[in-house]
Design a protein around this motif. Structure first.
Motif, short mmCIF file in Angstrom:
data_model
loop_
_atom_site.label_atom_id
_atom_site.label_comp_id
_atom_site.label_asym_id
_atom_site.label_seq_id
_atom_site.Cartn_x
_atom_site.Cartn_y
_atom_site.Cartn_z
N UNK A 280 -20.75 0.92 8.37
CA UNK A 280 -20.10 0.06 9.23
C UNK A 280 -18.56 0.01 8.93
N UNK A 281 -18.14 0.01 7.70
CA UNK A 281 -16.81 0.28 7.41
C UNK A 281 -15.89 1.34 7.82
N UNK A 282 -16.63 2.35 7.86
CA UNK A 282 -15.68 3.70 7.82
C UNK A 282 -14.91 3.92 9.03
N UNK A 283 -14.04 4.75 9.03
CA UNK A 283 -13.10 4.86 10.03
C UNK A 283 -13.69 6.30 10.45
N UNK A 284 -14.10 6.31 12.08
CA UNK A 284 -14.51 7.57 12.50
C UNK A 284 -13.33 8.17 13.49
N UNK A 285 -13.61 9.60 13.48
CA UNK A 285 -12.89 10.25 14.70
C UNK A 285 -13.76 10.22 16.02
N UNK A 286 -13.38 11.25 16.88
CA UNK A 286 -13.94 10.97 18.19
C UNK A 286 -15.13 12.48 18.18
N UNK A 287 -15.79 12.26 19.27
CA UNK A 287 -16.72 13.37 19.48
C UNK A 287 -16.61 13.75 20.96
N UNK A 288 -15.92 15.09 21.32
CA UNK A 288 -15.38 15.69 22.33
C UNK A 288 -16.96 15.90 23.02
N UNK A 289 -16.98 16.13 24.25
CA UNK A 289 -18.22 16.34 25.07
C UNK A 289 -18.17 17.84 25.58
N UNK A 290 -17.09 18.57 25.22
CA UNK A 290 -17.26 19.94 25.86
C UNK A 290 -16.19 20.72 25.01
N UNK A 291 -16.34 21.96 24.87
CA UNK A 291 -15.42 22.74 24.31
C UNK A 291 -14.22 23.16 25.22
N UNK A 292 -13.16 22.68 24.88
CA UNK A 292 -11.98 22.98 25.77
C UNK A 292 -11.00 24.03 24.94
N UNK A 293 -10.84 25.13 25.79
CA UNK A 293 -10.13 26.18 25.16
C UNK A 293 -8.81 25.73 24.73
N UNK A 294 -8.37 25.19 25.90
CA UNK A 294 -6.74 24.74 25.56
C UNK A 294 -6.45 23.98 24.40
N UNK A 295 -7.40 23.08 24.45
CA UNK A 295 -7.36 21.92 23.20
C UNK A 295 -7.53 22.81 21.87
N UNK A 296 -8.41 23.63 21.73
CA UNK A 296 -8.63 24.50 20.54
C UNK A 296 -7.57 25.38 20.54
N UNK A 297 -7.00 25.93 21.38
CA UNK A 297 -5.81 26.86 21.30
C UNK A 297 -4.73 26.22 20.53
N UNK A 298 -4.74 24.83 20.39
CA UNK A 298 -3.58 24.12 19.83
C UNK A 298 -3.95 24.35 18.09
N UNK A 299 -4.75 24.44 17.93
CA UNK A 299 -5.27 24.69 16.29
C UNK A 299 -4.92 25.95 15.79
N UNK A 300 -5.35 27.14 16.80
CA UNK A 300 -4.91 28.52 16.40
C UNK A 300 -3.35 28.60 16.52
N UNK A 301 -2.75 28.10 17.38
CA UNK A 301 -1.34 27.96 17.45
C UNK A 301 -0.43 27.52 16.37
N UNK A 302 -1.25 26.26 15.79
CA UNK A 302 -0.46 25.73 14.56
C UNK A 302 -0.78 26.65 13.35
N UNK A 303 -1.71 27.32 13.37
CA UNK A 303 -2.27 28.03 12.25
C UNK A 303 -0.99 29.22 12.14
N UNK A 304 -0.84 29.95 13.21
CA UNK A 304 0.21 30.91 13.35
C UNK A 304 1.55 30.40 12.90
N UNK A 305 1.96 29.17 13.50
CA UNK A 305 3.24 28.63 13.08
C UNK A 305 3.45 28.55 11.50
N UNK A 306 2.22 28.16 10.71
CA UNK A 306 2.49 27.90 9.45
C UNK A 306 1.90 29.15 8.68
#
Length: 326
Positions: A280-306
């Motif tokens: 009950x004490x832990x901090x949780x993230x969120x649980x998206x209900x769909x695979x959104x390519x635009x949202x996930x592309x953000x991860x890939x773009x940041x990976x390229x940047x670094x």
């Protein structure tokens, strides 16, 4: 022993009735190519939807019998999937996209799982550490569960905005349960970890947070963390099995997204060492209900940047739409 609570957070109680991984004698249900599947997870909140799907009988409704394989880190997923020892696995998106870029494995994403939130993924130090600010991490050794994976990227991006380059940091690979002892013994200066390990370390050893790697306003705010995937041509060979898995996980994901009580209620059932009170004490993230390519592309773009990938990774072709898997 003062760290026994944390050291115990390594196993799960999710295993369904024993089942083979789909041999020639397997009796298929609902026309599935495979009725008995093995799914790889990490014992962290990211995997909660799978536990919910088990508890609610969503897999059984789809004709699936699921056996859970607990992984020490996401780096163990590819060899087991490649060998056929596992069918599906939870994997952080950074590891998936890096493997695709390197040609090590071609992941196909079938369901989303977890997204970061404030306080859910932090860098901790010991109570007597001289490290007081994020800037103090320069030149220090930080334990992360897998090298060149999501933890390293989030730390790199977070500290870059504070003028610290990743070459000024030393990362060492270490499973989450080993981090408390390593930090207490001075084997590392800091550790990057999610809950429930954050709460357990704070309670058992007075660990302090010096960097929130998903703080609001940062480049990693609400960062996509992990999803469920298969390798290579698995989805083409097992379209009905994949569709059944997607349907079951979709129901569970909606329940997880609907309120933290569903997640905290199920955590003690698959994370050893976490009692209902701690859950009950832990901090949780969120649980998206769909695979959104635009949202996930953000991860890939940041990976390229670094420099985590050598070329642009196109996420869209990696996603298996639910309609395409029926």
């Amino acid at each position: 022993m003062r760290f026994r609570v944390i050291a115990g957070i390594v196993g799960v109680g999710l295993v369904a009735p024993a089942a083979a991984c789909g041999g020639s004698s397997e009796k298929h249900v609902n026309g599935l190519e495979k009725s008995n599947i093995t799914v790889g997870i990490l014992p962290i909140p990211d995997a909660a939807p799978l536990a919910i799907a088990q508890q609610k009988g969503f897999f059984r409704q789809e004709g699936l019998t699921v056996k859970v394989d607990v992984l020490q880190s996401s780096s163990f997923a590819v060899p087991k999937l490649r060998s056929g020892a596992m069918d599906f696995s939870l994997d952080n998106y950074v590891a998936s996209f890096a493997a695709d870029d390197q040609g090590v494995a071609h992941w196909h994403l079938v369901a989303d799982s977890y997204q970061a939130a404030k306080g859910a993924f932090v860098v901790l130090v010991g109570p007597k550490s001289s490290i007081r600010t994020p800037e103090d991490l320069k030149g220090k050794t930080i334990a992360i569960p897998s090298l060149h994976s999501v933890g390293q990227l989030m730390i790199t991006a977070s500290l870059h905005t504070r003028g610290i380059d990743q070459k000024d940091l030393k990362f060492v690979e270490m499973p989450f349960p080993q981090m408390p002892t390593a930090l207490a013994k001075g084997q590392v200066d800091a550790v990057w970890t999610p809950d429930p390990f954050i709460t357990a370390m704070q309670k058992s050893m007075g660990a302090r947070t010096v960097l929130d790697t998903a703080e609001p306003g940062s480049t990693t705010e609400a960062f996509p963390m992990a999803g469920w995937g298969v390798l290579d041509d698995y989805a083409k060979k097992h379209p009905k099995t994949v569709a059944a898995f997607q349907r079951a996980m979709g129901k569970a994901q909606k329940l997880a997204a609907g309120g933290r009580s569903v997640v905290t209620g199920v955590l003690p059932s698959y994370v050893k060492g976490i009692d209902p009170g701690t859950a009950q004490l832990i901090t949780l993230g969120s649980y998206p209900t769909s695979l959104n390519p635009t949202r996930l592309q953000r991860v890939a773009d940041l990976m390229l940047q670094y420099g985590f990938v050598k070329k642009q990774v196109n996420v869209q072709p990696m996603i298996v739409p639910a309609s395409a898997a029926k």
